[in-house]
Design a protein around this motif. Structure first.
Motif: not given
Length: 431
Positions: A252-253, A227-229, A267-268, A274-278
């Motif tokens: 999963a985004l 999870y990205p958050n 909550h993202f 973008y910054e997460f993937v970079r």
């Protein structure tokens, strides 16, 4: 009907599959022979492990139950039991609508099937499994439940709050599986990155994977459903340090429009996405990213969708799946939002998104031609051996096809394979 035979049918995800494998072990300990997903169920006992995640999965599970009640009526099978997510949530309704089933069990009490049949449930068997996968890989479930409350998702309503398995218990299972010959461990959870928070408030996924990577016999570790958050970036350091932690992450985004993400309760933000993937690509060069996107969420405009397309063009995901929003009973979005995007618009957006991803996938596959990749062999089909690289998980990702006439290859062994040709879905090569 065959005496002393148990047929177990698993619907849905790999987390359900692990539960089926544990139930199979309990039956086998009691002297039964077990089959998984047989083409023609004929068991004295048949168990359906259901999925209740989305509408299509529910329908598939119900259709299977109804089909088996007919087999029960004609004597082709004996007792019929239902377990899993669907019966966890809709047990009373199912009992009323399909009373021919001998017993309904949820996602967490399925071991009672064995006990209710008057069979033994030995303590030393709890947690053990009979693998249904090829013997060289296994799914490793590290938690149950989910503490996220995404507006569209029914999983927390089914599984309850997040519960992490103790780290020593997981490592014991890894050691036992490795001793059986398992080389590839597919680590799964509804949210890997939350692992440990329910125990002491801290995220322990990096510690778990670091310790796993140092265990004898562990050749590949793949991580599914992050999870990205509040992502624990120390996990990327573990990925860099250990060559057996595959440079592969399933996260999963869902979307990238700020407006849609807010309505989804993700909550993202778009900027954070973008910054997460970079950062993932910068800190782990060559990482393969698998993600899932949703189109047609309530209120999604064409402008929102165009932002999603722009993001996918930029991110160039190696693996991307997508689905159209459908209402799930009891979720925030079902209660508070109108499902206002027409079905034909959802279908059109899904087609456009996947057409874009197809272009990206074809380009990436073509870039593989001429490279030498480490491949594990899963099986033989006709004139080809079928294998996977460290950037592919079973059943969902592209495979490598190797002509069987050239060499005799062994299932579960690793080989260096030169890629000769590529399609959107598969690679072709020689040892």
């Amino acid at each position: 009907m065959r005496r002393n035979l148990v047929d177990i049918i698993t619907m849905g995800c790999s987390k359900n599959l692990v539960d089926s494998e544990r139930l199979m072990k309990l039956f086998e300990t009691n002297g039964f022979r077990c089959r998984h997903d047989p083409l023609r169920p004929q068991g004295e006992i048949v168990v359906v492990n259901t999925c209740g995640f989305i509408g299509d999965a529910k329908k598939e599970s119900i259709d299977m139950i109804l089909e088996l009640t007919e087999s029960k009526k004609t004597g082709q099978i004996g007792k019929l039991f239902v377990m899993g997510c669907l019966s966890q949530r809709y047990k009373e309704e199912l009992q009323k609508e399909i009373p021919q089933v001998d017993g309904y069990y949820g996602k967490f009490d399925y071991q009672r099937i064995v006990a209710d049949l008057g069979l033994a449930v030995p303590d030393d068997c709890r947690g053990q499994r009979s693998l249904t996968t090829p013997s060289h890989y296994a799914y490793l479930k590290i938690s149950e439940g989910c503490d996220r409350h995404c507006a569209y998702c029914a999983i927390p309503l089914i599984t309850g709050r997040y519960v992490s398995r103790p780290i020593d218990e997981i490592l014991h299972e890894v050691g036992a599986l490795a001793a059986m010959g398992v080389k590839e461990f597919l680590v799964i959870a509804q949210d890997l990155t939350y692992y440990g928070v329910d125990i002491d408030g801290k995220r322990h996924i990096a510690e778990l994977i670091d310790r796993m990577a140092q265990m004898e016999g562990v050749e590949w570790i793949k991580l599914h459903y992050a999870y990205p958050n509040q992502f624990p970036y120390e996990l990327l350091d573990v990925m860099r340090r250990h060559p057996n932690v595959c440079k592969y992450l399933d996260v999963a985004l869902q979307h990238v429009s700020d407006r849609v993400l807010e309505r989804m309760h993700r909550h993202f933000t778009a900027a954070e996405t973008y910054e997460f993937v970079r950062r993932l690509r910068e800190e782990v060069p060559g990482i393969t990213l698998r993600t899932t996107m949703m189109v047609g969420f309530p209120g999604e405009t064409e402008e929102d969708f165009q932002q999603l397309l722009e993001f996918v063009r930029w991110a160039r995901f190696e693996r991307l799946g997508a689905f159209a929003y459908s209402e799930e009973e009891g979720t925030y979005s079902q209660i508070h939002y109108d499902d206002d995007v027409p079905e034909e618009v959802k279908a059109d957006r899904l087609d456009r998104l996947m057409a874009l991803q197809q272009e990206i996938s074809e380009q990436m596959a073509a870039d593989m031609v001429g490279k030498t990749l480490r491949v594990i062999i899963d099986r033989r089909e006709g004139d080809y051996y079928i294998g996977r690289t460290e950037t592919s998980s079973p059943e969902v990702d592209p495979e490598v096809l190797i002509p069987a006439e050239e060499h005799q290859l062994r299932r579960g062994r690793f080989y260096d394979v030169v890629i000769d040709d590529a399609t959107e879905f598969d690679l072709f090569g020689h040892v």
